[in-house]
Design an enzyme around this catalytic site. Structure first.
Site, PDB file in Angstrom:
ATOM      1  N   CYS A 135      44.327  36.544  42.602  1.00 29.51           N
ATOM      2  CA  CYS A 135      43.393  35.842  41.715  1.00 29.51           C
ATOM      3  C   CYS A 135      44.110  35.071  40.608  1.00 29.51           C
ATOM      4  CB  CYS A 135      42.394  36.825  41.111  1.00 29.51           C
ATOM      5  SG  CYS A 135      43.130  38.328  40.440  1.00 29.51           S
ATOM      6  N   HIS A 177      39.608  35.624  34.241  1.00 26.74           N
ATOM      7  CA  HIS A 177      41.027  35.730  33.916  1.00 26.74           C
ATOM      8  C   HIS A 177      41.451  34.530  33.083  1.00 26.74           C
ATOM      9  CE1 HIS A 177      41.237  39.101  36.452  1.00 26.74           C
ATOM     10  NE2 HIS A 177      42.034  38.674  37.408  1.00 26.74           N
TER      11      HIS A 177
END
Length: 340
Positions: free
Chosen positions: A130, A243
């Protein structure tokens, strides 16, 4: 004509998001099935306005199915991906199992779409980590213009990257802070995550870096350019979804920050939100549920000849996992599995 699609791991965070995004993007599906472990047999999951009952992954026959999106972790993938691939079903795998296999393409469609043709070697395509996925989307157009020599990145990764257990632990520990009678010791994470940051994601390697940091290095080289030097510090933060990354880039050629903004503004998959004023940037909570990788705080690094720094934010369950997998499936359909 559409495709027969399987989503394995359909009850998890990423699996549910895969189903949501397939429906949202109107992926051409003739038939779809949701698979899970035996303990989740019969669990209902949503696909657009439909409800699917999960079938048993262990007994499922992949023969006749076109594409399987896997979100089941490396151990299960090692068993079921070869089984699906041998049956003629192309596997798009979200685990780390095949990312470093030279016979398996590691794909971010905005970055290295042509690598898709390599899927025929094993009938498997890998989805990147990710934190890597969002970073290379931001780096690619800048690399094309000025050639990146070195990247220094610090990540601020949300607890959803550790699955439902990570999200539950943050929630329970946060409540416990306000209720001293209730104690919630760390289980999923190495230390308390509520009101804290933890400079460890995954295990430590002999080099002193963590495996998450090593993944970012290896995957960036495989996806973008093996000559780029990368060093990463990966940190878990008390954020549920999204994130963030502080990225410092050294180029071979000079690139003005305003030209970099112009390049990023036009680049696929990127949304530039960059005003030099209070609040003129994107934070994780604002990117949740969005497809884009957001870039802010683009500025010159005066400490080196050809340097830039920037801030990059993305929904890790989407671009960092489920969205990228669906985009790979779309690419596969466009370039390799054309029907009708």
């Amino acid at each position: 004509m559409g495709y027969k699609v399987v989503v394995a791991g359909a009850t998890g965070n990423v699996g549910r998001e895969m189903l949501n995004i397939l429906a949202e993007r109107e992926f051409p599906v003739d038939e779809i099935t949701a698979l899970a472990s035996r303990k989740s047999l019969g669990t209902e999951v949503s696909f657009g306005d439909k409800t699917l009952k999960c079938k048993d992954l262990d007994t499922f026959d992949f023969t006749g199915w076109d594409i399987a999106l896997f979100a089941i972790g490396s151990d299960a993938t090692k068993i079921y991906a070869p089984r699906a691939a041998a049956a003629g079903c192309v596997v798009i795998d979200n685990s780390s199992l095949y990312r470093y296999d030279q016979d398996v393409p590691l794909i971010v469609p905005e970055v290295n779409a042509d690598a898709i043709f390599g899927y025929t070697k094993k009938n498997i395509i890998a989805n990147p980590n990710c934190s890597t996925a969002q970073m290379v989307v931001a780096l690619k157009p800048l690399h094309d213009r000025a050639t990146i020599k070195r990247v220094v990145v610090a990540t601020y990764q949300s607890v959803s990257g550790a699955g439902k257990e990570g999200m539950d632990e943050l929630w329970d520990q946060t409540k416990a802070v306000y209720n001293p009678v209730q104690e919630v010791p760390p289980k999923k994470f190495q230390k308390q995550i509520a009101f804290n940051v933890i400079p460890q994601i995954d295990v430590f390697l002999d080099s002193g870096e963590t495996k998450e940091e090593w993944k970012m290095v290896a995957e960036t080289k495989k996806i973008l350019d093996p000559k780029i030097k990368v060093t990463a510090t990966c940190v878990r933060v008390p954020v549920f979804v999204g994130h963030s990354e502080a990225i410092n880039i050294e180029f071979e050629d000079f690139l003005d920050w305003q030209e970099a903004q112009d390049i990023l503004r036009e680049a696929p998959g990127i949304m530039l939100i960059d005003k030099r004023e209070p609040g003129g940037y994107i934070t994780p909570i604002e990117c949740v549920g969005e497809y884009a990788t957001y870039v802010s705080r683009v500025r010159q690094d005066s400490t080196i000849d050809n340097g830039l720094s920037l801030w990059c934010v993305s929904d890790n369950l989407r671009k960092g996992a489920a969205l990228n997998a669906v985009q790979i499936a779309e690419l596969l359909g466009q370039k390799c599995l054309k029907k009708g």
